[in-house]
Design a protein around this motif. Structure first.
Motif, short mmCIF file in Angstrom:
data_model
loop_
_atom_site.label_atom_id
_atom_site.label_comp_id
_atom_site.label_asym_id
_atom_site.label_seq_id
_atom_site.Cartn_x
_atom_site.Cartn_y
_atom_site.Cartn_z
N TYR A 61 -5.17 -0.22 -5.08
CA TYR A 61 -5.03 0.09 -3.66
C TYR A 61 -6.24 -0.38 -2.83
CZ TYR A 61 -4.01 2.78 0.56
OH TYR A 61 -3.77 3.15 1.86
N MET B 156 -5.29 3.80 5.68
CA MET B 156 -4.94 4.80 4.69
C MET B 156 -4.08 5.90 5.30
SD MET B 156 -8.35 5.24 2.34
CE MET B 156 -7.46 6.37 1.31
N THR C 206 -0.42 4.45 5.89
CA THR C 206 0.34 4.25 4.65
C THR C 206 0.63 5.58 3.95
OG1 THR C 206 -1.75 3.84 3.47
CG2 THR C 206 -0.53 1.93 4.27
N LEU D 223 2.31 1.67 -3.51
CA LEU D 223 1.32 2.15 -4.48
C LEU D 223 1.09 3.65 -4.35
CD1 LEU D 223 -1.31 -0.75 -4.31
CD2 LEU D 223 0.38 -0.33 -6.10
N LEU D 224 0.97 4.12 -3.13
CA LEU D 224 0.78 5.56 -2.92
C LEU D 224 2.04 6.33 -3.33
CD1 LEU D 224 -1.15 5.77 0.48
CD2 LEU D 224 -2.04 5.98 -1.84
N ILE E 270 -3.38 2.46 -10.43
CA ILE E 270 -2.96 2.31 -9.03
C ILE E 270 -4.15 2.51 -8.10
CG2 ILE E 270 -1.48 3.23 -7.22
CD1 ILE E 270 -0.02 1.71 -9.42
N ILE F 152 -9.88 7.37 -3.43
CA ILE F 152 -9.46 6.05 -2.98
C ILE F 152 -10.30 5.56 -1.80
CG2 ILE F 152 -7.54 4.71 -2.06
CD1 ILE F 152 -5.63 6.45 -3.58
N ALA G 3 0.83 -1.21 0.00
CA ALA G 3 0.00 0.00 0.00
C ALA G 3 0.86 1.25 0.00
CB ALA G 3 -0.93 -0.01 1.22
N SER H 61 -12.43 2.01 -1.22
CA SER H 61 -11.85 1.06 -0.26
C SER H 61 -12.82 0.62 0.82
CB SER H 61 -10.61 1.69 0.40
OG SER H 61 -9.65 2.08 -0.56
N CYS I 23 -6.63 10.56 -1.87
CA CYS I 23 -7.02 9.46 -0.98
C CYS I 23 -8.41 9.68 -0.40
CB CYS I 23 -5.99 9.31 0.13
SG CYS I 23 -4.40 8.65 -0.39
#
Length: 355
Positions: free
Chosen positions: A234, A276, A279, A57-58, A230, A96, A54, A100, A92
């Motif tokens: 994630y 999140m 990471t 990826l970020l 990506i 994201i 993770a 998620s 995020c």
């Protein structure tokens, strides 16, 4: 190509073990097939590996945001809202996080289509850029590529959850999907890696898009689509990591009890936000994604080679009949090979980080 045999066979074994144990998670399959001790070891390795994936990826998304041209702002006087420390948390929170939160991995099949198309576009751009460029041919430099291969093909962590979400769970169907998926990945990764090295040689950046000029419209589109790919990966990592945390935190008796939908939703949201945030905080300060990938690739050997290679005699496995000896031999080779890859890759990555 030789690694593809181990990759596909590992997927086949995990799919068969998932059907045999009726467990919906990787760690649950290992716990049911290999015993509680191996299951606990798997949970710990799984959690560390997923967390580092993770972060990686970020970090890759952050590399794309570092190119000011992507956001239409170039130079040292760029405004604060194009700074990665603002854009990455905003991405995020707005994109994201909603992807998620869902409970099941089946939701990701729609967003993953965009990720696959983005990867194909990226490969096409790199191949065309090489053939249209004017300059001398460079030769790829050697190196420890096994960790990178393990990182690129590490779908094994998610394969049990994917198998459990399939409507057709026949073994032949699973093997066909595994082979086709690995062949597609092999084609995309091989073309991208080969033409990337032929274009830039040993000077190619760990994130190949960082080697291209930032003002090329085709490359800008590639960065945007690469970011999309990506973003679709994630949430899958978050879902898997969340399941491990829930298994580690829950007592055996509580696993069988029913919890209210509201409590489950609150727990899921809290774990997602915590994952999140942690990471993201680390990703903002990671300088070199290449070293992180080496370390992740070494740990990934556990899930590609070692755990699929382990076995315990039980109901269902003896159905292999005369092939039982072949399966035992494969298991020994897989465990030994995975142990070597894991140890070597981890040692080299740690030495590289300490330099």
């Amino acid at each position: 190509q030789g690694s593809l045999v181990f990759l596909v066979s590992g997927l086949a074994v995990l799919g068969y073990a998932a059907a045999l144990s009726a467990q919906p998670t990787y760690q649950g399959v290992v716990r049911a097939v290999c015993g509680p001790a191996a299951g606990r070891l798997c949970e710990l390795c799984f959690l560390v590996n997923l967390f580092m994936i993770a972060v990686a990826l970020l970090r890759v998304v952050g590399d794309q945001l570092e190119k000011r041209e992507l956001l239409g702002a170039e130079g040292e006087g760029s405004p604060w809202f194009v700074d990665q420390r603002f854009t990455l948390p905003a991405l995020c929170a707005l994109v994201i996080f909603p992807l998620s939160v869902p409970r099941e991995i089946g939701f990701q099949k729609y967003s993953s289509i965009l990720g696959t198309l983005a990867a194909c576009y990226l490969t096409l751009v790199i191949v065309l850029k090489y053939h249209l460029a004017v300059g001398p041919l460079t030769r790829p430099s050697g190196g420890n590529v096994i960790p990178t291969i393990c990182f690129g093909f590490q779908c094994h962590e998610a394969c049990v959850a994917i198998y459990s979400s399939m409507r057709n769970q026949s073994f032949s169907h699973w093997v066909a999907i595994s082979v086709l998926s690995m062949l597609i990945c092999l084609l995309i990764y091989s073309l991208t890696g080969l033409y990337g090295y032929l274009t830039f040689g040993g000077d190619v950046a760990p994130d190949i898009l960082m080697s291209y000029p930032g003002n090329d419209p085709v490359v800008i589109v590639a960065r945007l689509l690469f970011g999309v790919s990506i973003v679709t990966i994630y949430p899958i990592v978050v879902l898997l990591g969340r399941s491990v945390v829930q298994d580690l935190c829950a007592y055996p008796k509580l696993r069988a009890t029913l919890v209210s939908e509201r409590h489950e939703w609150q727990s899921r949201v809290a774990l997602t936000i915590s994952w999140m945030a942690a990471t993201l905080a680390i990703a903002l300060f990671v300088p070199d994604i290449g070293k992180v990938i080496e370390l992740i690739g070494g740990i990934s050997a556990f899930f590609i080679f070692i755990f699929p290679g382990r076995h315990r005699e039980g109901e269902g496995w003896e159905a292999a009949g005369p092939f039982w000896a072949v399966l035992i031999t494969w298991g020994v080779v897989s465990v030994l090979g995975g142990t070597f890859v894991c140890g070597q890759s981890a040692a080299l990555a740690v030495m590289g980080l300490l330099r």
